[in-house]
Design a protein around this motif. Structure first.
Motif, PDB file in Angstrom:
ATOM      1  N   VAL A  87       6.801  -5.159  64.872  1.00 49.13           N
ATOM      2  CA  VAL A  87       6.318  -4.510  66.143  1.00 49.13           C
ATOM      3  C   VAL A  87       7.470  -4.099  67.136  1.00 49.13           C
ATOM      4  O   VAL A  87       7.561  -2.982  67.666  1.00 49.13           O
ATOM      5  N   ILE A  88       8.499  -4.921  67.263  1.00 48.10           N
ATOM      6  CA  ILE A  88       9.593  -4.698  67.893  1.00 48.10           C
ATOM      7  C   ILE A  88      10.504  -3.419  67.478  1.00 48.10           C
ATOM      8  O   ILE A  88      11.095  -2.658  68.164  1.00 48.10           O
ATOM      9  N   LEU A  89      10.443  -3.324  65.893  1.00 46.33           N
ATOM     10  CA  LEU A  89      11.310  -2.187  65.405  1.00 46.33           C
ATOM     11  C   LEU A  89      10.544  -1.088  65.897  1.00 46.33           C
ATOM     12  O   LEU A  89      11.332  -0.086  65.908  1.00 46.33           O
ATOM     13  N   GLU A  90       9.365  -0.772  65.836  1.00 44.31           N
ATOM     14  CA  GLU A  90       8.470   0.385  66.169  1.00 44.31           C
ATOM     15  C   GLU A  90       8.838   0.578  67.401  1.00 44.31           C
ATOM     16  O   GLU A  90       8.962   1.797  67.904  1.00 44.31           O
ATOM     17  N   TYR A  91       8.790  -0.378  68.673  1.00 46.31           N
ATOM     18  CA  TYR A  91       8.971  -0.096  70.111  1.00 46.31           C
ATOM     19  C   TYR A  91      10.394   0.443  70.103  1.00 46.31           C
ATOM     20  O   TYR A  91      10.430   1.480  70.603  1.00 46.31           O
ATOM     21  N   ILE A  92      11.260  -0.222  69.539  1.00 56.09           N
ATOM     22  CA  ILE A  92      12.632   0.462  69.546  1.00 56.09           C
ATOM     23  C   ILE A  92      12.902   1.907  68.987  1.00 56.09           C
ATOM     24  O   ILE A  92      13.699   2.635  69.667  1.00 56.09           O
ATOM     25  N   SER A 148      18.499 -15.949  61.046  1.00 51.84           N
ATOM     26  CA  SER A 148      16.766 -15.728  60.986  1.00 51.84           C
ATOM     27  C   SER A 148      16.741 -14.341  60.586  1.00 51.84           C
ATOM     28  O   SER A 148      17.359 -13.319  61.164  1.00 51.84           O
ATOM     29  N   PRO A 149      16.301 -13.829  59.431  1.00 53.87           N
ATOM     30  CA  PRO A 149      16.009 -12.692  59.049  1.00 53.87           C
ATOM     31  C   PRO A 149      15.300 -11.776  60.076  1.00 53.87           C
ATOM     32  O   PRO A 149      15.692 -10.481  60.244  1.00 53.87           O
ATOM     33  N   PRO A 150      14.287 -12.209  60.464  1.00 53.96           N
ATOM     34  CA  PRO A 150      13.471 -11.338  61.740  1.00 53.96           C
ATOM     35  C   PRO A 150      14.320 -10.809  62.890  1.00 53.96           C
ATOM     36  O   PRO A 150      14.320  -9.877  63.574  1.00 53.96           O
ATOM     37  N   SER A 151      15.082 -12.114  63.064  1.00 53.36           N
ATOM     38  CA  SER A 151      16.095 -11.770  64.175  1.00 53.36           C
ATOM     39  C   SER A 151      17.240 -10.811  63.892  1.00 53.36           C
ATOM     40  O   SER A 151      17.444  -9.746  64.924  1.00 53.36           O
ATOM     41  N   HIS A 152      17.700 -10.908  62.717  1.00 47.29           N
ATOM     42  CA  HIS A 152      18.726  -9.720  62.410  1.00 47.29           C
ATOM     43  C   HIS A 152      17.952  -8.406  62.224  1.00 47.29           C
ATOM     44  O   HIS A 152      18.803  -7.431  62.394  1.00 47.29           O
ATOM     45  N   ARG A 153      16.709  -8.362  61.923  1.00 49.27           N
ATOM     46  CA  ARG A 153      16.304  -6.930  61.849  1.00 49.27           C
ATOM     47  C   ARG A 153      16.182  -6.191  63.055  1.00 49.27           C
ATOM     48  O   ARG A 153      16.682  -5.068  63.258  1.00 49.27           O
ATOM     49  N   VAL A 154      15.776  -7.065  64.036  1.00 53.69           N
ATOM     50  CA  VAL A 154      16.098  -6.524  65.474  1.00 53.69           C
ATOM     51  C   VAL A 154      17.384  -6.060  65.994  1.00 53.69           C
ATOM     52  O   VAL A 154      17.592  -4.971  66.518  1.00 53.69           O
ATOM     53  N   GLU A 155      18.194  -7.112  65.698  1.00 52.35           N
ATOM     54  CA  GLU A 155      19.816  -6.731  66.136  1.00 52.35           C
ATOM     55  C   GLU A 155      20.220  -5.483  65.211  1.00 52.35           C
ATOM     56  O   GLU A 155      20.792  -4.617  65.830  1.00 52.35           O
ATOM     57  N   ILE A 156      20.013  -5.479  64.257  1.00 50.09           N
ATOM     58  CA  ILE A 156      20.386  -4.328  63.298  1.00 50.09           C
ATOM     59  C   ILE A 156      19.832  -2.919  63.763  1.00 50.09           C
ATOM     60  O   ILE A 156      20.553  -2.050  63.856  1.00 50.09           O
ATOM     61  N   PRO A 169      11.800 -13.544  66.696  1.00 50.18           N
ATOM     62  CA  PRO A 169      12.489 -12.890  67.781  1.00 50.18           C
ATOM     63  C   PRO A 169      11.726 -12.496  68.865  1.00 50.18           C
ATOM     64  O   PRO A 169      10.514 -12.175  68.804  1.00 50.18           O
ATOM     65  N   VAL A 170      12.100 -12.139  70.269  1.00 53.12           N
ATOM     66  CA  VAL A 170      11.605 -11.665  71.386  1.00 53.12           C
ATOM     67  C   VAL A 170      12.566 -10.541  72.005  1.00 53.12           C
ATOM     68  O   VAL A 170      13.625 -10.878  72.074  1.00 53.12           O
ATOM     69  N   LEU A 171      12.029  -9.315  72.059  1.00 54.08           N
ATOM     70  CA  LEU A 171      12.974  -8.331  72.684  1.00 54.08           C
ATOM     71  C   LEU A 171      12.362  -7.958  74.109  1.00 54.08           C
ATOM     72  O   LEU A 171      11.217  -8.056  74.249  1.00 54.08           O
ATOM     73  N   GLU A 200       7.294 -10.322  67.793  1.00 52.17           N
ATOM     74  CA  GLU A 200       7.099  -9.896  66.291  1.00 52.17           C
ATOM     75  C   GLU A 200       7.941  -8.885  65.932  1.00 52.17           C
ATOM     76  O   GLU A 200       7.711  -7.651  66.322  1.00 52.17           O
ATOM     77  N   SER A 201       8.931  -9.119  65.039  1.00 58.14           N
ATOM     78  CA  SER A 201       9.943  -8.289  64.468  1.00 58.14           C
ATOM     79  C   SER A 201       9.311  -7.048  64.050  1.00 58.14           C
ATOM     80  O   SER A 201       9.933  -5.827  64.373  1.00 58.14           O
TER      81      SER A 201
END
Length: 223
Positions: A68-73, A12-20, A54-56, A65-66
């Motif tokens: 939003v998650i990236l900004e939170y990270i 899943s591209p959105p999941s990989h965004r978060v993991e990376i 994904p959900v973090l 939402e990927s």
């Protein structure tokens, strides 16, 4: 001790965004693989609105939402900044990230993977969107001004998945001749961002996933 969990799915591209993003920050996390046909009670509890990955989950608190998650990270873990510091560049980055996530990503899926009478129309719509992105890149060298990790991560669908989908479907929409600016950008990411590219899914395994979801293609030959 921090508890970080990612509810996602392989490929899943959105999941990989978060993991990376987490790997770039050096944050340890637990990955929970979701069966998207039989979603877990935890996923539905943590994302009751969209019911999607994904959900973090950070110390028991969920973020969905990927983008939003990236900004939170980026706000929680300051090392290896993802977004630019200049407010204008940050705003431009958010704008083009949303354009890629909400416009280009679904257009790619519709044009390359969903058969039907509208396939040609969907392809034309995708080409028009790619021309918009090409113009932005050629005018500003990289999307949203100076290139940044956030934009590279969000744009992995363009950089990594579109070439895979083109090979699978034999629909070559994104070519170096038509979109030299986008390809220069892709080359730069491949050259500079080994830490991103090494965490992307294997191409042949992705082909296996595509065959399961969309069926075999008569003109597809695995490499």
């Amino acid at each position: 001790m921090e508890e970080v969990k990612v509810y996602g799915a392989w490929g899943s591209p959105p999941s990989h965004r978060v993991e990376i993003a987490l790997k770039l920050k050096g944050v340890k996390y637990e990955f929970i693989e979701e069966d998207l046909k039989n979603k877990s009670e935890e996923l539905l509890k943590y994302n009751p609105v969209h019911k999607k990955i994904p959900v973090l989950v950070h110390n028991g608190r969920p973020i969905a939402e990927s983008l939003v998650i990236l900004e939170y990270i980026d706000e929680i873990w300051k090392q290896c900044p993802l977004l630019p510091t200049d407010p204008y560049d940050r705003a431009q980055t958010r704008f083009w990230a949303k354009f890629i996530a909400e416009k280009i990503t679904p257009a790619v899926r519709d044009a390359m993977l969903i058969p039907g009478e509208d396939a040609e129309k969907k392809t034309e719509e995708l080409i028009e969107l790619l021309h918009i992105l090409e113009k932005e890149i050629k005018e500003k060298k990289f999307v949203g001004g100076n290139r940044n990790k956030y934009m590279d991560i969000v744009s992995l669908y363009v950089i990594h998945w579109i070439p895979i989908l083109q090979e699978y479907s034999s629909k070559h929409v994104l070519t170096r001749e038509k979109f030299p600016g986008i390809y220069d950008w892709i080359d730069q990411v491949l050259l500079d961002c080994g830490d991103i590219m090494e965490n992307l899914p294997d191409k042949n395994k992705m082909f296996d996933v595509l065959r399961v979801i969309f069926g075999p293609r008569n003109n597809y030959k695995p490499t």
